[in-house]
Design a protein around this motif. Sequence first.
Motif, PDB file in Angstrom:
ATOM      1  N   HIS A   1       0.982  -1.084  -0.369  1.00 49.85           N
ATOM      2  CA  HIS A   1      -0.196   0.203   0.292  1.00 49.85           C
ATOM      3  C   HIS A   1       0.682   1.187   0.190  1.00 49.85           C
ATOM      4  N   ALA A   2       0.509   2.536  -0.796  1.00 48.28           N
ATOM      5  CA  ALA A   2       1.525   3.152  -1.289  1.00 48.28           C
ATOM      6  C   ALA A   2       2.163   3.929   0.696  1.00 48.28           C
ATOM      7  N   LYS A   3       0.570   3.942   0.858  1.00 50.03           N
ATOM      8  CA  LYS A   3       1.082   4.887   2.195  1.00 50.03           C
ATOM      9  C   LYS A   3       1.592   3.946   3.207  1.00 50.03           C
ATOM     10  N   LEU A   4       1.068   2.588   3.623  1.00 46.52           N
ATOM     11  CA  LEU A   4       2.580   2.245   4.730  1.00 46.52           C
ATOM     12  C   LEU A   4       4.083   2.177   4.129  1.00 46.52           C
ATOM     13  N   CYS A   5       3.947   2.034   2.053  1.00 47.05           N
ATOM     14  CA  CYS A   5       5.151   1.626   1.591  1.00 47.05           C
ATOM     15  C   CYS A   5       6.226   3.135   2.402  1.00 47.05           C
ATOM     16  N   LEU A   6       6.067   4.094   2.272  1.00 46.38           N
ATOM     17  CA  LEU A   6       7.059   5.446   2.772  1.00 46.38           C
ATOM     18  C   LEU A   6       7.279   5.158   4.034  1.00 46.38           C
ATOM     19  N   LYS A   7       6.730   4.428   4.785  1.00 49.56           N
ATOM     20  CA  LYS A   7       7.209   4.387   6.634  1.00 49.56           C
ATOM     21  C   LYS A   7       7.715   3.081   6.224  1.00 49.56           C
ATOM     22  N   SER A   8       7.831   1.749   5.886  1.00 47.76           N
ATOM     23  CA  SER A   8       8.154   0.256   6.029  1.00 47.76           C
ATOM     24  C   SER A   8       9.237   0.161   5.445  1.00 47.76           C
ATOM     25  N   HIS A   9      10.154  -0.764   5.646  1.00 48.84           N
ATOM     26  CA  HIS A   9      10.663  -0.983   5.074  1.00 48.84           C
ATOM     27  C   HIS A   9      11.299  -2.439   4.625  1.00 48.84           C
ATOM     28  N   ASP A  10      10.062  -2.689   4.081  1.00 49.14           N
ATOM     29  CA  ASP A  10       9.651  -4.444   4.134  1.00 49.14           C
ATOM     30  C   ASP A  10       9.779  -4.881   3.333  1.00 49.14           C
ATOM     31  N   VAL A  11       9.362  -3.274   1.770  1.00 48.02           N
ATOM     32  CA  VAL A  11       9.219  -3.520   0.757  1.00 48.02           C
ATOM     33  C   VAL A  11      10.468  -3.802  -0.016  1.00 48.02           C
ATOM     34  N   ASN A  12      10.534  -4.254  -0.704  1.00 44.78           N
ATOM     35  CA  ASN A  12      11.312  -4.344  -1.743  1.00 44.78           C
ATOM     36  C   ASN A  12      11.270  -5.001  -2.723  1.00 44.78           C
ATOM     37  N   GLU A  13      12.376  -5.097  -3.721  1.00 42.01           N
ATOM     38  CA  GLU A  13      11.914  -5.957  -5.372  1.00 42.01           C
ATOM     39  C   GLU A  13      11.694  -7.269  -4.852  1.00 42.01           C
ATOM     40  N   ASN A  14      12.078  -7.975  -3.718  1.00 46.43           N
ATOM     41  CA  ASN A  14      12.100  -9.477  -3.870  1.00 46.43           C
ATOM     42  C   ASN A  14      10.839  -9.458  -3.522  1.00 46.43           C
ATOM     43  N   VAL A  15       9.977  -8.599  -2.370  1.00 43.82           N
ATOM     44  CA  VAL A  15       8.879  -8.739  -1.875  1.00 43.82           C
ATOM     45  C   VAL A  15       7.673  -9.273  -2.827  1.00 43.82           C
ATOM     46  N   CYS A  16       8.640  -7.797  -3.919  1.00 43.01           N
ATOM     47  CA  CYS A  16       7.503  -6.933  -5.574  1.00 43.01           C
ATOM     48  C   CYS A  16       7.700  -8.413  -6.021  1.00 43.01           C
ATOM     49  N   ARG A  17       8.509  -8.698  -6.635  1.00 44.54           N
ATOM     50  CA  ARG A  17       8.508  -9.631  -7.819  1.00 44.54           C
ATOM     51  C   ARG A  17       7.830 -11.316  -7.405  1.00 44.54           C
ATOM     52  N   GLN A  18       7.535 -11.271  -5.717  1.00 45.19           N
ATOM     53  CA  GLN A  18       7.575 -12.755  -5.467  1.00 45.19           C
ATOM     54  C   GLN A  18       5.842 -12.511  -5.066  1.00 45.19           C
ATOM     55  N   VAL A  19       5.370 -11.518  -5.218  1.00 49.87           N
ATOM     56  CA  VAL A  19       4.080 -11.085  -5.200  1.00 49.87           C
ATOM     57  C   VAL A  19       3.246 -11.423  -6.020  1.00 49.87           C
ATOM     58  N   ILE A  20       4.405 -10.778  -7.786  1.00 55.41           N
ATOM     59  CA  ILE A  20       3.789 -10.311  -8.599  1.00 55.41           C
ATOM     60  C   ILE A  20       3.694 -11.680  -9.587  1.00 55.41           C
TER      61      ILE A  20
END
Length: 50
Positions: A18-37
């Motif tokens: 979620h865009a708003k949470l991404c600004l506060k979270s370091h849990d989102v990275n390229e690997n997580v995004c690729r996995q979800v996709i």
Amino acid sequence: MEEADKAHEIRKKKNLVHAKLCLKSHDVNENVCRQVIEYLKDVLKTKGVK
């Protein structure tokens, strides 16, 4: 991984991307995004979407 397991993993990660949470979270990275996709692609294939 079965469709249901992938769908569950997508649900667990949905708030991470979620865009708003991404600004506060370091849990989102390229690997997580690729996995979800990739999980989304696999789930869509089981529903007949190409």
